[in-house]
Scaffold this active site. Structure first.
Site, PDB file in Angstrom:
ATOM      1  N   GLU A  34       8.281   8.483  -0.713  1.00  0.00           N
ATOM      2  CA  GLU A  34       8.243   7.048  -0.402  1.00  0.00           C
ATOM      3  C   GLU A  34       9.619   6.523   0.002  1.00  0.00           C
ATOM      4  O   GLU A  34      10.414   6.116  -0.857  1.00  0.00           O
ATOM      5  CB  GLU A  34       7.708   6.248  -1.604  1.00  0.00           C
ATOM      6  CG  GLU A  34       7.611   4.751  -1.312  1.00  0.00           C
ATOM      7  CD  GLU A  34       7.063   3.925  -2.474  1.00  0.00           C
ATOM      8  OE1 GLU A  34       6.782   4.483  -3.543  1.00  0.00           O
ATOM      9  OE2 GLU A  34       6.922   2.706  -2.300  1.00  0.00           O
ATOM     10  N   LYS A  49       4.394   7.902   1.804  1.00  0.00           N
ATOM     11  CA  LYS A  49       4.096   6.502   1.456  1.00  0.00           C
ATOM     12  C   LYS A  49       5.151   5.620   2.113  1.00  0.00           C
ATOM     13  O   LYS A  49       6.192   5.337   1.509  1.00  0.00           O
ATOM     14  CB  LYS A  49       4.093   6.342  -0.075  1.00  0.00           C
ATOM     15  CG  LYS A  49       3.895   4.909  -0.545  1.00  0.00           C
ATOM     16  CD  LYS A  49       3.536   4.836  -2.014  1.00  0.00           C
ATOM     17  CE  LYS A  49       3.490   3.401  -2.500  1.00  0.00           C
ATOM     18  NZ  LYS A  49       2.903   3.235  -3.826  1.00  0.00           N
TER      19      LYS A  49
HETATM   20  O1  LIG Z   1       4.536  -2.654  -2.591  1.00  0.00           O
HETATM   21  P1  LIG Z   1       3.389  -2.436  -3.540  1.00  0.00           P
HETATM   22  O2  LIG Z   1       2.144  -1.969  -2.826  1.00  0.00           O
HETATM   23  O3  LIG Z   1       3.140  -3.584  -4.478  1.00  0.00           O
HETATM   24  O4  LIG Z   1       3.818  -1.253  -4.504  1.00  0.00           O
HETATM   25  C1  LIG Z   1       4.358  -0.051  -4.007  1.00  0.00           C
HETATM   26  C2  LIG Z   1       5.201   0.552  -5.083  1.00  0.00           C
HETATM   27  O5  LIG Z   1       5.757   1.783  -4.688  1.00  0.00           O
HETATM   28  O6  LIG Z   1       6.260  -0.312  -5.397  1.00  0.00           O
HETATM   29  C3  LIG Z   1       6.141  -0.754  -6.722  1.00  0.00           C
HETATM   30  C4  LIG Z   1       7.499  -1.106  -7.313  1.00  0.00           C
HETATM   31  O7  LIG Z   1       8.264   0.064  -7.517  1.00  0.00           O
HETATM   32  C5  LIG Z   1       5.406   0.352  -7.417  1.00  0.00           C
HETATM   33  O8  LIG Z   1       4.805  -0.088  -8.563  1.00  0.00           O
HETATM   34  C6  LIG Z   1       4.420   0.771  -6.376  1.00  0.00           C
HETATM   35  O9  LIG Z   1       3.986   2.107  -6.497  1.00  0.00           O
END
Ligand SMILES: O=P(O)(O)OC[C@@]1(O)O[C@H](CO)[C@@H](O)[C@@H]1O
EC number: 4.1.2.13
Length: 366
Positions: free
Chosen positions: A188, A230
């Protein structure tokens, strides 16, 4: 000539690619329920609920005990360490509840940011020390994939070459360690949407970041078929005054991915990055309908865009369980509906019958 020191055995590669494919099979996506204690505190503060371990447990129990049919839309759930070992009110481990629904278990493995000195407040992510041992233990405890979020910011002189290279390398090292322990790494690299930059600038930066990430993954001998990406969608910054349609976001996003992400990657599961639930749905729909080549599954790994209405419906009260589960189910189902409908019809232009039908359906459920 074949690689002289292969990183993984054929059996390891088979296991990893099967796990990755299960998570994104048939229009399924990921529920990112891995908010750290601090991040969950921000979410709970908005609904005026105290950030205690018990309140976090209660909300997650409601999500995980939703009807079994959730497994048609959700292929994997990412958990925070605390949640992996929590139980429902009858004493059953959450991880067993999810596994019985056929959902693959994931775990957040990064451990927060550390400043990169001499940059404009940029960071790298910590958590590599002891990571192999943590992965081995999680695998024993039923976990099959990991997640590591690196944060890149668009600003004056950001992201710097140093931040891009350092975060790409940390992601690749993490991915390699995960695979050695039988965990599929979710990679990610989030280009966050803070700022007033336009969508075109976000596309430029996203391409630079993804190109560096895939170079590093290759350098570290990471088996791409056993990974998932991601990324952020390519959007304008939150403070940008120019507005873009879902079709423009889709074209910019798929272009950036097509230029940088190898076709060997089985799935790309977008984060929602503070988008509204509606925007996250419409943009993902348009991405799947975008008439550019798309060799990967294009799905979701949403945190806020799957949980915002559910959190609001819950409001910290057990009596709101049914309404909370309905709100969560609705968000998950609507995404699965169009992921399936767009895939079965191939790449379609925005004037097509399928596109119009999906849009009509989506508008009717908001
Ligand atoms: O952007 P979103 O879809 O809310 O969250 C994406 C994400 O990577 O960011 C959050 C904060 O680290 C994590 O809880 C989650 O997995």
């Amino acid at each position: 000539m074949a690689h002289q020191f292969p990183a993984l055995t054929p059996e390891q590669r088979k296991e990893l690619s099967e796990i990755a494919q299960r998570i994104v099979a048939n229009g399924k996506g990921i529920l990112a329920a891995d908010e750290s204690v601090g991040t969950m505190g921000n979410r709970l503060q908005r609904i005026k609920v105290e950030n205690t371990e018990e309140n976090r447990r209660q909300f997650r129990e409601i999500l995980f005990t939703v009807d079994n049919s959730i497994n048609q839309s959700i292929g994997g759930v990412i958990l925070f360490h605390e949640t992996l070992y929590q139980k429902d009110s009858q004493g059953k481990l959450f991880r067993d509840i999810l596994k019985e629904k056929g959902i693959v278990l994931g775990i957040k493995l990064d451990q927060g940011g550390a400043p990169l000195a001499g940059t404009n407040k940029e960071t790298t992510i910590q958590g590599l020390d002891g990571l192999s041992e943590r992965c081995a233990q999680y695998k024993k405890d039923g976990v099959d994939f990991g997640k590591w979020r690196a944060v890149l910011r668009i600003d004056k002189q950001c992201p710097s070459h140093l931040a891009i290279q350092e975060n790409a390398n940390a992601l690749a090292r993490y991915a390699s360690i995960c695979q050695q322990n039988g965990l599929v790494p979710i990679v990610e690299p989030e280009v966050i949407p803070d700022g007033d930059h336009d969508m075109e600038h976000c596309q430029y930066v996203t391409e630079k970041v993804l190109a560096a990430v895939y170079k590093a993954l290759n350098d570290h001998h990471v088996y791409l078929e056993g990974t998932l990406l991601k990324p952020n969608m390519v959007t304008a910054g939150h403070a940008c005054t120019k507005k873009y349609t879902p079709e423009q976001v889709a074209m910019a996003t798929v272009t950036a991915l097509y230029r940088t992400v190898p076709a060997a990657v089985p799935g790309i599961c977008f984060l929602s990055g503070g988008m509204s639930e509606e925007d996250a749905t419409l943009n993902l729909n348009a991405i799947n309908l975008c008439p550019l080549p798309k060799p990967w599954k294009l799905s979701f790994s949403y945190g806020r865009a799957l949980q915002a209405s559910a959190l609001a419906a819950w409001g910290g009260k057990a009596a709101n369980k049914k309404a909370t589960q309905e709100a969560f189910m609705k968000r998950a189902l609507v995404r699965n509906y169009y992921l399936l409908s767009t895939r079965s019809s191939g790449s379609l232009g925005s004037g097509s019958h399928c596109f119009l039908q999906a849009m009509k359906y989506l508008q009717s459920v908001f």
